[in-house]
Design a protein around this motif. Structure first.
Motif, PDB file in Angstrom:
ATOM      1  N   ALA A 109       0.833  -1.205   0.000  1.00 24.52           N
ATOM      2  CA  ALA A 109       0.000   0.000   0.000  1.00 24.52           C
ATOM      3  C   ALA A 109       0.867   1.255   0.000  1.00 24.52           C
ATOM      4  O   ALA A 109       0.601   2.219  -0.734  1.00 24.52           O
ATOM      5  CB  ALA A 109      -0.939   0.006   1.200  1.00 24.52           C
ATOM      6  N   ASP A 110       1.925   1.246   0.815  1.00 17.85           N
ATOM      7  CA  ASP A 110       2.829   2.401   0.844  1.00 17.85           C
ATOM      8  C   ASP A 110       3.545   2.567  -0.493  1.00 17.85           C
ATOM      9  O   ASP A 110       3.748   3.702  -0.954  1.00 17.85           O
ATOM     10  CB  ASP A 110       3.858   2.240   1.960  1.00 17.85           C
ATOM     11  N   ALA A 111       3.940   1.448  -1.108  1.00 16.69           N
ATOM     12  CA  ALA A 111       4.641   1.527  -2.391  1.00 16.69           C
ATOM     13  C   ALA A 111       3.743   2.138  -3.463  1.00 16.69           C
ATOM     14  O   ALA A 111       4.188   2.995  -4.246  1.00 16.69           O
ATOM     15  CB  ALA A 111       5.110   0.139  -2.817  1.00 16.69           C
TER      16      ALA A 111
ATOM     17  N   THR B 226      -4.387   3.677 -11.385  1.00 17.19           N
ATOM     18  CA  THR B 226      -5.082   2.412 -11.584  1.00 17.19           C
ATOM     19  C   THR B 226      -4.256   1.312 -10.944  1.00 17.19           C
ATOM     20  O   THR B 226      -3.045   1.210 -11.192  1.00 17.19           O
ATOM     21  CB  THR B 226      -5.275   2.116 -13.080  1.00 17.19           C
ATOM     22  N   PHE B 227      -4.894   0.505 -10.099  1.00 14.76           N
ATOM     23  CA  PHE B 227      -4.207  -0.601  -9.439  1.00 14.76           C
ATOM     24  C   PHE B 227      -4.764  -1.932  -9.930  1.00 14.76           C
ATOM     25  O   PHE B 227      -5.794  -1.977 -10.602  1.00 14.76           O
ATOM     26  CB  PHE B 227      -4.323  -0.484  -7.912  1.00 14.76           C
ATOM     27  N   MET B 228      -4.085  -3.005  -9.610  1.00 14.81           N
ATOM     28  CA  MET B 228      -4.542  -4.350  -9.941  1.00 14.81           C
ATOM     29  C   MET B 228      -4.974  -5.022  -8.647  1.00 14.81           C
ATOM     30  O   MET B 228      -4.178  -5.158  -7.713  1.00 14.81           O
ATOM     31  CB  MET B 228      -3.431  -5.150 -10.617  1.00 14.81           C
ATOM     32  N   LEU B 229      -6.222  -5.423  -8.562  1.00 15.74           N
ATOM     33  CA  LEU B 229      -6.743  -5.989  -7.326  1.00 15.74           C
ATOM     34  C   LEU B 229      -6.260  -7.431  -7.133  1.00 15.74           C
ATOM     35  O   LEU B 229      -5.941  -8.143  -8.087  1.00 15.74           O
ATOM     36  CB  LEU B 229      -8.267  -5.908  -7.294  1.00 15.74           C
ATOM     37  N   GLY B 230      -6.198  -7.856  -5.873  1.00 16.07           N
ATOM     38  CA  GLY B 230      -5.821  -9.233  -5.570  1.00 16.07           C
ATOM     39  C   GLY B 230      -4.400  -9.540  -6.004  1.00 16.07           C
ATOM     40  O   GLY B 230      -3.506  -8.691  -5.925  1.00 16.07           O
ATOM     41  N   ARG B 231      -4.195 -10.771  -6.455  1.00 15.01           N
ATOM     42  CA  ARG B 231      -2.858 -11.195  -6.875  1.00 15.01           C
ATOM     43  C   ARG B 231      -2.491 -10.513  -8.187  1.00 15.01           C
ATOM     44  O   ARG B 231      -3.260 -10.530  -9.140  1.00 15.01           O
ATOM     45  CB  ARG B 231      -2.794 -12.712  -7.018  1.00 15.01           C
ATOM     46  N   THR B 232      -1.296  -9.951  -8.216  1.00 10.38           N
ATOM     47  CA  THR B 232      -0.830  -9.251  -9.403  1.00 10.38           C
ATOM     48  C   THR B 232       0.131 -10.143 -10.186  1.00 10.38           C
ATOM     49  O   THR B 232       0.481 -11.246  -9.764  1.00 10.38           O
ATOM     50  CB  THR B 232      -0.127  -7.939  -9.021  1.00 10.38           C
TER      51      THR B 232
ATOM     52  N   THR C 234      -4.586  -6.239  -1.241  1.00 10.51           N
ATOM     53  CA  THR C 234      -5.701  -6.603  -0.384  1.00 10.51           C
ATOM     54  C   THR C 234      -6.758  -5.498  -0.396  1.00 10.51           C
ATOM     55  O   THR C 234      -6.524  -4.391  -0.900  1.00 10.51           O
ATOM     56  CB  THR C 234      -5.223  -6.824   1.058  1.00 10.51           C
ATOM     57  N   LEU C 235      -7.891  -5.792   0.226  1.00 12.01           N
ATOM     58  CA  LEU C 235      -8.925  -4.762   0.351  1.00 12.01           C
ATOM     59  C   LEU C 235      -8.416  -3.575   1.161  1.00 12.01           C
ATOM     60  O   LEU C 235      -8.717  -2.416   0.834  1.00 12.01           O
ATOM     61  CB  LEU C 235     -10.179  -5.351   0.986  1.00 12.01           C
ATOM     62  N   ASP C 236      -7.638  -3.840   2.209  1.00 12.36           N
ATOM     63  CA  ASP C 236      -7.069  -2.741   3.000  1.00 12.36           C
ATOM     64  C   ASP C 236      -6.097  -1.912   2.163  1.00 12.36           C
ATOM     65  O   ASP C 236      -6.074  -0.673   2.257  1.00 12.36           O
ATOM     66  CB  ASP C 236      -6.353  -3.283   4.228  1.00 12.36           C
ATOM     67  N   ASP C 237      -5.269  -2.592   1.335  1.00  6.08           N
ATOM     68  CA  ASP C 237      -4.352  -1.870   0.456  1.00  6.08           C
ATOM     69  C   ASP C 237      -5.118  -0.964  -0.496  1.00  6.08           C
ATOM     70  O   ASP C 237      -4.755   0.200  -0.707  1.00  6.08           O
ATOM     71  CB  ASP C 237      -3.510  -2.848  -0.372  1.00  6.08           C
ATOM     72  N   ALA C 238      -6.155  -1.522  -1.106  1.00  2.00           N
ATOM     73  CA  ALA C 238      -6.945  -0.753  -2.076  1.00  2.00           C
ATOM     74  C   ALA C 238      -7.599   0.446  -1.418  1.00  2.00           C
ATOM     75  O   ALA C 238      -7.599   1.558  -1.963  1.00  2.00           O
ATOM     76  CB  ALA C 238      -7.996  -1.655  -2.724  1.00  2.00           C
ATOM     77  N   THR C 239      -8.154   0.229  -0.226  1.00  4.56           N
ATOM     78  CA  THR C 239      -8.801   1.329   0.494  1.00  4.56           C
ATOM     79  C   THR C 239      -7.793   2.425   0.817  1.00  4.56           C
ATOM     80  O   THR C 239      -8.075   3.629   0.638  1.00  4.56           O
ATOM     81  CB  THR C 239      -9.452   0.811   1.780  1.00  4.56           C
TER      82      THR C 239
ATOM     83  N   ALA D 281     -15.364  -1.129  -1.843  1.00  2.00           N
ATOM     84  CA  ALA D 281     -14.365  -0.449  -1.018  1.00  2.00           C
ATOM     85  C   ALA D 281     -13.833   0.798  -1.714  1.00  2.00           C
ATOM     86  O   ALA D 281     -13.676   1.858  -1.087  1.00  2.00           O
ATOM     87  CB  ALA D 281     -13.220  -1.411  -0.696  1.00  2.00           C
ATOM     88  N   ALA D 282     -13.556   0.685  -3.010  1.00  2.00           N
ATOM     89  CA  ALA D 282     -13.051   1.840  -3.760  1.00  2.00           C
ATOM     90  C   ALA D 282     -14.111   2.923  -3.866  1.00  2.00           C
ATOM     91  O   ALA D 282     -13.810   4.113  -3.751  1.00  2.00           O
ATOM     92  CB  ALA D 282     -12.591   1.403  -5.147  1.00  2.00           C
ATOM     93  N   ARG D 283     -15.346   2.523  -4.073  1.00  2.00           N
ATOM     94  CA  ARG D 283     -16.452   3.500  -4.137  1.00  2.00           C
ATOM     95  C   ARG D 283     -16.526   4.306  -2.853  1.00  2.00           C
ATOM     96  O   ARG D 283     -16.603   5.541  -2.875  1.00  2.00           O
ATOM     97  CB  ARG D 283     -17.768   2.755  -4.363  1.00  2.00           C
ATOM     98  N   ASP D 284     -16.505   3.617  -1.721  1.00  2.00           N
ATOM     99  CA  ASP D 284     -16.651   4.301  -0.447  1.00  2.00           C
ATOM    100  C   ASP D 284     -15.433   5.158  -0.123  1.00  2.00           C
ATOM    101  O   ASP D 284     -15.558   6.271   0.392  1.00  2.00           O
ATOM    102  CB  ASP D 284     -16.883   3.280   0.668  1.00  2.00           C
ATOM    103  N   ALA D 285     -14.222   4.650  -0.441  1.00  2.00           N
ATOM    104  CA  ALA D 285     -13.012   5.412  -0.147  1.00  2.00           C
ATOM    105  C   ALA D 285     -12.912   6.652  -1.025  1.00  2.00           C
ATOM    106  O   ALA D 285     -12.465   7.708  -0.575  1.00  2.00           O
ATOM    107  CB  ALA D 285     -11.781   4.531  -0.328  1.00  2.00           C
ATOM    108  N   ALA D 286     -13.335   6.538  -2.276  1.00  2.00           N
ATOM    109  CA  ALA D 286     -13.298   7.695  -3.174  1.00  2.00           C
ATOM    110  C   ALA D 286     -14.293   8.762  -2.740  1.00  2.00           C
ATOM    111  O   ALA D 286     -14.047   9.959  -2.915  1.00  2.00           O
ATOM    112  CB  ALA D 286     -13.588   7.260  -4.610  1.00  2.00           C
TER     113      ALA D 286
END
Length: 349
Positions: free
Chosen positions: A235-237, A268-274, A281-286, A335-340
């Protein structure tokens, strides 16, 4: 970014045609050698009015059958999407979905109309991680602009995304984008590769942004914060890469203030396994989406809607049709909807 074939996915079409598309295409290491576009044109980058808010625009593999878009909209209320990817067809400079299906394919058109009927918007994305690019096949800017227009018209869109993950003829692409924007009033987004969190956009990506700005193309820049080496927290990266890209765009567009630069940028990120081992993860995406919102980015997206489910938990490699982690359907979209939508003062939801 993955394109339609992914890790051995077989759609009805690919089963029928027994086609396998390579997974990744490497981006060129050095700057483009194409002639620069006309530098006498006015640079619009510093004066364009920024949009407000951070808009969620998830990508979808347009060749998936059935399309996951109606179910996504039903479950989440999200009605915006980017349809990918338009590539050159077998006959050359002819736009097709994934190099196979015509851009007028009924299933794709129906999915697009479903979203627009709900008040959403659809963008058309060319390029991607593999396949034969229109940008490299069409012989000149005029024919490339016509191909872009044909793909947009097929789904009733004026929103063009050019996802560049390999070398392209910069002068040709820029001139075609200028034509599409001037003649159609199209919105243009350049979705570009990132080297890593410290270096941000690749050298060829920076060259393309500079050339577009010099030609007077009003281009939104979307950084792919995926598939790059990192240490520490993923997430930090991704967030650090976002900040590096914003700093790069500020240097490229020195006449605009920070808010204007951010509003004309996205991630733009790639969800789950890249593809390269990291797992979003969901926490990373949020965390990433909240960081994008806090910085005033115009858009945030992910690859892809068809992977936003827990159909293959613990699968060790990336798959075209599931995230590879345990999750509920459309959990990343929610998660992305709510965080945005959250304001910086609200804190995590």
């Amino acid at each position: 970014m993955r394109t339609h074939s992914g890790s051995g996915r077989r759609t009805a079409l690919s089963l029928l045609l027994a086609l396998v598309v390579p997974l990744l295409a490497a981006c060129g290491a050095g700057p483009s050698t194409d002639a620069e576009p006309d530098t006498a044109r006015a640079d619009t980058a510093a004066t364009a009015a920024p949009p407000s808010g951070t808009r969620l625009r998830p990508y979808v593999d347009a060749s998936l059958a059935p399309s996951p878009l109606p179910a996504m909209a039903d479950a989440t209320g999200v009605a915006d999407a980017v349809l990918g990817f338009v590539l050159a067809g077998p006959t050359g400079c002819t736009p097709t979905w994934g190099g196979i299906e015509p851009v007028t394919a009924p299933a794709v058109v129906a999915a697009a109309r479903d979203l627009t009927g709900r008040g959403g918007t659809v963008a058309v994305a060319t390029g991607g991680a593999s396949g034969t690019y229109l940008e490299s096949t069409c012989p000149d800017a005029a024919s490339l602009a016509r191909a872009y227009g044909e793909a947009l018209d097929a789904v009733g869109s004026t929103d063009l995304v050019v996802d560049v993950e390999e070398d392209v003829p910069v002068a040709t692409v820029v001139e075609a984008l200028r034509t599409v924007q001037e003649e159609r009033g199209a919105t243009v987004t350049l979705t570009l590769k990132v080297d890593d969190a410290d270096r941000g956009l690749t050298g060829p990506a920076v060259d393309l942004v500079r050339a577009s700005d010099r030609a007077g193309v009003d281009a939104h820049v979307d950084a792919m914060v995926m598939n790059f080496p990192y240490t520490g927290s993923w997430a930090d990266a991704m967030t650090d890469a976002t900040d590096t890209v914003l700093a790069q765009l500020g240097e490229i567009r020195p006449g605009a203030d920070e808010a204007a630069v951010a509003a004309r940028a996205g991630v733009t990120f790639m969800l789950g396994r890249t593809d390269l081992g990291a797992t979003t993860t969901l926490d990373d995406a949020t965390a990433l989406v909240r960081a994008a919102r806090d910085r005033g980015l115009g858009t945030v997206g992910f690859w892809s809607v068809g992977r936003d489910n827990g159909g293959c938990p613990d699968r060790p490699t990336a798959s075209f049709d599931c995230s590879g982690i345990a999750q509920s359907p459309f959990a990343f979209t929610l998660a992305a909807r709510d965080a945005a939508a959250a304001s910086p003062e609200e804190g995590p939801r």
